[in-house]
Each structure stands twice: as structure tokens, then as C-alpha cells.
Design a protein around this motif. Structure first.
Motif, PDB file in Angstrom:
ATOM      1  N   ASP A   1       0.831  -1.215   0.000  1.00 49.34           N
ATOM      2  CA  ASP A   1       0.000   0.000   0.000  1.00 49.34           C
ATOM      3  C   ASP A   1       0.862   1.261   0.000  1.00 49.34           C
ATOM      4  OD1 ASP A   1      -2.241  -1.589   0.027  1.00 49.34           O
ATOM      5  OD2 ASP A   1      -2.642  -1.327   2.174  1.00 49.34           O
ATOM      6  N   THR A   2       1.931   1.254   0.784  1.00 53.45           N
ATOM      7  CA  THR A   2       2.783   2.438   0.885  1.00 53.45           C
ATOM      8  C   THR A   2       3.567   2.652  -0.407  1.00 53.45           C
ATOM      9  OG1 THR A   2       2.975   2.124   3.274  1.00 53.45           O
ATOM     10  CG2 THR A   2       4.594   3.561   2.230  1.00 53.45           C
TER      11      THR A   2
ATOM     12  N   GLN B   1       2.593   1.764  -3.327  1.00 52.20           N
ATOM     13  CA  GLN B   1       1.614   2.265  -4.295  1.00 52.20           C
ATOM     14  C   GLN B   1       1.370   3.754  -4.085  1.00 52.20           C
ATOM     15  OE1 GLN B   1      -2.053   0.076  -4.433  1.00 52.20           O
ATOM     16  NE2 GLN B   1      -2.858   1.216  -6.162  1.00 52.20           N
ATOM     17  N   ALA B   2       1.244   4.175  -2.818  1.00 50.56           N
ATOM     18  CA  ALA B   2       1.051   5.594  -2.542  1.00 50.56           C
ATOM     19  C   ALA B   2       2.251   6.419  -2.981  1.00 50.56           C
ATOM     20  CB  ALA B   2       0.797   5.798  -1.045  1.00 50.56           C
TER      21      ALA B   2
ATOM     22  N   SER C   1       3.672   1.111  -7.978  1.00 50.68           N
ATOM     23  CA  SER C   1       2.577   0.146  -7.923  1.00 50.68           C
ATOM     24  C   SER C   1       2.889  -1.157  -8.651  1.00 50.68           C
ATOM     25  CB  SER C   1       1.314   0.771  -8.523  1.00 50.68           C
ATOM     26  OG  SER C   1       1.546   1.213  -9.844  1.00 50.68           O
TER      27      SER C   1
ATOM     28  N   ARG D   1      11.741   7.176  -4.397  1.00 51.95           N
ATOM     29  CA  ARG D   1      10.391   6.873  -3.925  1.00 51.95           C
ATOM     30  C   ARG D   1      10.421   5.753  -2.892  1.00 51.95           C
ATOM     31  NH1 ARG D   1       6.064   8.351  -7.562  1.00 51.95           N
ATOM     32  NH2 ARG D   1       6.837   9.746  -9.178  1.00 51.95           N
TER      33      ARG D   1
ATOM     34  N   LEU E   1       5.155  13.994  -3.615  1.00 54.53           N
ATOM     35  CA  LEU E   1       5.069  12.850  -2.718  1.00 54.53           C
ATOM     36  C   LEU E   1       5.413  13.245  -1.282  1.00 54.53           C
ATOM     37  CD1 LEU E   1       6.648   9.896  -4.719  1.00 54.53           C
ATOM     38  CD2 LEU E   1       4.332  10.038  -3.828  1.00 54.53           C
TER      39      LEU E   1
ATOM     40  N   ASN F   1       2.575  14.827   0.381  1.00 58.15           N
ATOM     41  CA  ASN F   1       1.300  14.123   0.526  1.00 58.15           C
ATOM     42  C   ASN F   1       1.385  12.745   1.180  1.00 58.15           C
ATOM     43  OD1 ASN F   1      -0.042  16.234  -0.771  1.00 58.15           O
ATOM     44  ND2 ASN F   1       0.347  15.376  -2.791  1.00 58.15           N
ATOM     45  N   VAL F   2       2.490  12.024   0.974  1.00 59.82           N
ATOM     46  CA  VAL F   2       2.493  10.626   1.395  1.00 59.82           C
ATOM     47  C   VAL F   2       2.904  10.458   2.858  1.00 59.82           C
ATOM     48  CG1 VAL F   2       4.883   9.991   0.815  1.00 59.82           C
ATOM     49  CG2 VAL F   2       3.045   8.309   0.537  1.00 59.82           C
TER      50      VAL F   2
END
Length: 234
Positions: A124-125, A127-128, A132, A151, A185, A188-189
Motif C-alpha cells: 500500500d505504501t 503504491q502511494a 505500484s 520513492r 510525494l 502528501n504521502v
């Protein structure tokens, strides 16, 4: 109407300001016996959810300030003052994402091992963070592009759940497109209450991210904007 309802209107307690996640006071770092320190910080406080961007010319003390936050400075330097971390956990995003990653372990396995996160949390992380493709989980850092590794380093910082995340020039090795994606990122992440401290020479980073902008010059904080804390949840 009962007695409680007929009395004075109930008041919510005044909302207290959030407790700092890190604080420096009268902090100096320099060579023993030197007349002037390399870095002299009268006050530096980090609050939950802040996005603090630090800029300044080369040699101004930006990396030294990060070392004060981590508590790890070069051998031979002497620290005086008060350093109060709110937590022993501090995440770090380096200039090159590969430097945050184990070179021999596949990405998915090392993120689980380093953070204790579940396989689903890792997926999940990632992908965020824009990773992905499930095939990336089996790749080693050397098999990732520079942008992908950066990333992955951000994902590692998120999964660490450290309340303070330091990022030292994390976009300097990237092209403008990749830089903009990484800045988005970073904004936001990270968790809403995770505090980001970003050191950069790039004014676009301060424009894009900063709830507070500090400028260092000649080993001192030359200027700072008033904090904007709208990112911090009530």
C-alpha cells in the motif's frame, strides 16, 4: 430543562498548542576551544505535521543542523546547549535513494524487515509512493532507477512511523519532472503528524512544501517565516 442545562453554557477547554517533537535551545556545534562555533542556534522547535524547508548557501550550516537533530555529528566536534527529542526515532531520506536501502535485499523484503510492516502495508505504501508495479518488490536497489529508489526511500521513511523525517537534498540528483513528483510525494504521502525537515538549494521546494521556511547563513538562522500549521490535525 434540568439544572445542568440551565447553568452557564458549557465551554470546551482551550485547545493547547501541540507539544514539540523536537527542540534545540542555545545549541552550538564547533571545534573544542574555538572562539566561534560552526553553528549557533538560539531556538529551533519542530511541531507535529510541520513541513520545514531549510535553505542557504553552501557552508551555511544546513547539514550541521540536521546532525544536531539526529544527535550524530562528525568526530571532533563539540555540542553545547539543550537538545530535547520528543522521540528516539528519526527517519532519514538521503540525496540518493539507494543510500537508504540495503544493496542486496529485494525491496519488498527489506522494507518489511526494516520496519516490521506487513506485506500489505508495504504494498500500500509503495503504491502511494508511485511504485505500484508488483515486480518492483523483487528487485534490488541497483535494479531501480534513481527516481524509483528515491520513492522507495520515502516509502521506507513512511513505514518507519518516525515522528520526524529528515530529507537532505533528496531531489538534487533528479531531473525537473522527477523532482516535481518527489516534492509532491513528500507533501502528501507522509503521515499528517509526521514532521518533515527538508534541506535543499532548490527554491521550488520551499515554494511547494514549506509550512515554515528557514534560511541559514554563516552558521546562524538568518530568517524564518511564521509557521503555517493547517496540515496539523486538530
Amino acid at each position: 430543562m434540568n439544572d445542568e442545562e440551565s447553568g452557564p453554557a458549557r465551554r470546551h477547554p482551550a485547545q493547547l498548542p501541540p507539544s514539540p517533537v523536537f527542540r534545540l535551545r542555545n545549541a552550538r556545534l564547533g571545534l573544542p576551544g574555538a572562539t566561534s562555533p560552526l553553528l549557533d542556534v538560539e531556538e529551533f522547535t519542530l511541531l507535529p505535521g510541520e513541513r520545514v524547508v531549510i535553505t542557504g548557501p553552501s557552508g551555511a550550516g544546513k547539514s550541521l543542523l540536521l546532525s544536531m537533530v539526529t544527535g550524530r555529528w562528525a568526530l571532533g566536534l563539540e555540542f553545547t546547549g539543550t537538545r530535547t527529542p520528543g522521540s528516539p526515532r528519526i527517519g532519514y531520506i538521503p540525496q540518493r535513494g539507494q543510500d537508504a536501502l540495503h544493496p542486496l535485499l529485494p525491496l519488498g523484503r527489506q522494507l518489511r524487515k526494516a520496519t516490521g510492516a506487513s506485506a500489505q502495508q508495504v504494498r500500500d505504501t509503495l503504491q502511494a509512493a508511485g511504485l505500484s508495479d508488483p515486480q518492483l518488490l523483487a528487485r534490488r536497489p541497483a535494479e531501480l532507477s534513481g527516481g524509483q529508489a528515491q520513492r522507495a526511500a520515502i516509502a521506507l521513511a513512511v513505514l518507519s512511523q518516525a515522528p520526524v523525517i529528515l530529507a537532505d537534498e533528496p531531489t538534487s540528483a533528479l531531473d525537473h519532472h522527477s523532482r516535481d513528483l518527489i516534492l509532491e510525494l513528500l507533501g502528501n504521502v507522509l503521515g499528517q503528524r509526521q514532521t518533515l525537515v527538508l534541506v535543499t538549494h532548490d527554491p521550488a521546494a520551499a515554494q511547494a512544501l514549506a509550512t515554515r521556511h528557514l534560511v541559514l547563513d554563516s552558521g546562524k538562522i538568518a530568517s524564518t517565516t511564521a509557521p503555517r500549521l493547517e496540515r496539523v490535525p486538530a
